[in-house]
Design a protein around this motif. Structure first.
Motif, PDB file in Angstrom:
ATOM      1  N   LEU A  89       0.843  -1.249  -0.023  1.00 14.45           N
ATOM      2  CA  LEU A  89      -0.077  -0.036   0.047  1.00 14.45           C
ATOM      3  C   LEU A  89       0.632   1.041   0.004  1.00 14.45           C
ATOM      4  CD1 LEU A  89      -2.968   1.213   0.280  1.00 14.45           C
ATOM      5  CD2 LEU A  89      -2.631   1.235   2.818  1.00 14.45           C
ATOM      6  N   VAL A  90       1.816   1.396   0.932  1.00 14.74           N
ATOM      7  CA  VAL A  90       2.709   2.398   0.905  1.00 14.74           C
ATOM      8  C   VAL A  90       3.370   2.670  -0.325  1.00 14.74           C
ATOM      9  CG1 VAL A  90       4.883   3.541   1.869  1.00 14.74           C
ATOM     10  CG2 VAL A  90       3.207   2.368   3.375  1.00 14.74           C
ATOM     11  N   LEU A  91       4.242   1.458  -0.847  1.00 18.04           N
ATOM     12  CA  LEU A  91       4.745   1.589  -2.307  1.00 18.04           C
ATOM     13  C   LEU A  91       3.547   2.107  -3.345  1.00 18.04           C
ATOM     14  CD1 LEU A  91       7.101  -1.558  -2.043  1.00 18.04           C
ATOM     15  CD2 LEU A  91       7.609   1.089  -2.336  1.00 18.04           C
ATOM     16  N   ALA A  92       2.491   1.636  -3.675  1.00 15.22           N
ATOM     17  CA  ALA A  92       1.536   1.918  -4.506  1.00 15.22           C
ATOM     18  C   ALA A  92       1.196   3.337  -4.301  1.00 15.22           C
ATOM     19  CB  ALA A  92       0.206   1.089  -4.303  1.00 15.22           C
ATOM     20  N   VAL A  93       1.012   3.891  -3.077  1.00 13.79           N
ATOM     21  CA  VAL A  93       0.596   5.415  -2.937  1.00 13.79           C
ATOM     22  C   VAL A  93       1.890   6.331  -3.214  1.00 13.79           C
ATOM     23  CG1 VAL A  93       0.054   6.918  -0.946  1.00 13.79           C
ATOM     24  CG2 VAL A  93      -1.143   4.920  -1.043  1.00 13.79           C
ATOM     25  N   VAL A  94       2.684   5.986  -2.830  1.00 17.43           N
ATOM     26  CA  VAL A  94       4.047   6.600  -3.328  1.00 17.43           C
ATOM     27  C   VAL A  94       4.236   6.489  -5.188  1.00 17.43           C
ATOM     28  CG1 VAL A  94       6.608   6.848  -3.376  1.00 17.43           C
ATOM     29  CG2 VAL A  94       5.249   6.524  -1.318  1.00 17.43           C
ATOM     30  N   ALA A  95       4.124   5.627  -5.641  1.00 15.34           N
ATOM     31  CA  ALA A  95       4.014   5.310  -7.263  1.00 15.34           C
ATOM     32  C   ALA A  95       3.121   6.118  -7.796  1.00 15.34           C
ATOM     33  CB  ALA A  95       3.999   3.908  -7.557  1.00 15.34           C
ATOM     34  N   GLY A  96       1.689   6.029  -7.105  1.00 10.66           N
ATOM     35  CA  GLY A  96       0.711   6.836  -7.706  1.00 10.66           C
ATOM     36  C   GLY A  96       0.799   8.089  -7.625  1.00 10.66           C
TER      37      GLY A  96
END
Length: 200
Positions: free
Chosen positions: A33-40
């Motif tokens: 989730l953290v990596l997805a939010v940062v990438a998004g």
């Protein structure tokens, strides 16, 4: 206290699998989730600061960027599914803690669920690797134009060179790859752990 008593009533392999599923499910969920939010956010930032050049000029300078971004977005969507799947691992651990054997998922069902999670991560990683290839090719073409020293002769525009925006896109795509890789690692670990506990 009653929860501890209920857990002791379960078969020993199920007792060992429940905490592992819960713990790994939450670790996988929050990491992805953290990596997805940062990438998004990086992708969103890159789209918002994109130069207001005419569409034709942007297309001619970034031939192939469309497929790269398309596959990067597919990778992000797959990552969303993977995050949901990691959350399902935590729900599965609750179902396994049921004392009633009829309500408890079978070992084959649990393994099948983990395998499906692995397939989601594998598909997502494939999408993001294709995106990385496309974006990397565009950056190589831009770098070769610059190395050729043709900017003075042909009058290349600023968007024909590597910009900070291009690096943002690469960074966002890399975060998505790392998130899918982490999902694959946790899924493989769970698959191996559940299989070993059933045999032990």
């Amino acid at each position: 206290m009653s929860n501890q008593t209920d857990l002791k009533a379960l078969p020993p392999p199920v007792q060992r699998v429940i905490p592992a599923l819960r713990r790994i499910g939450w670790i996988s969920f929050w990491t992805q989730l953290v990596l997805a939010v940062v990438a998004g956010l990086i992708f969103l930032f890159a789209i918002l600061i994109e130069s207001p050049a005419p569409r034709e000029a942007a297309r001619s300078s970034n031939v192939g960027i469309g497929p790269g971004i398309f596959f990067a977005v597919l990778g992000l969507v797959s990552l969303g599914v993977s995050i949901y799947w990691a959350y399902r691992y935590t729900r599965l651990s609750q179902q396994l803690s049921s004392v009633n054997p009829k309500l408890r998922p079978r070992r084959a069902d649990t393994l099948q669920m983990v395998r499906r999670g692995l397939m989601v991560n594998l598909a997502g990683m494939s999408f993001t690797l294709i995106a990385a290839e496309a974006i990397g090719g565009i950056l190589l073409a831009k770098a070769l134009q610059y190395q050729g020293g043709a900017s003075l002769v042909t009058g290349l525009r600023p968007q024909d060179f590597i910009q900070a925006l291009d690096i943002f896109v690469v960074l966002a795509n890399t975060h998505t790859i790392v998130a899918h890789f982490f999902g694959l690692l946790t899924g493989l670990w769970l698959l191996n752990w559940i299989d070993n506990q059933a045999q032990g």
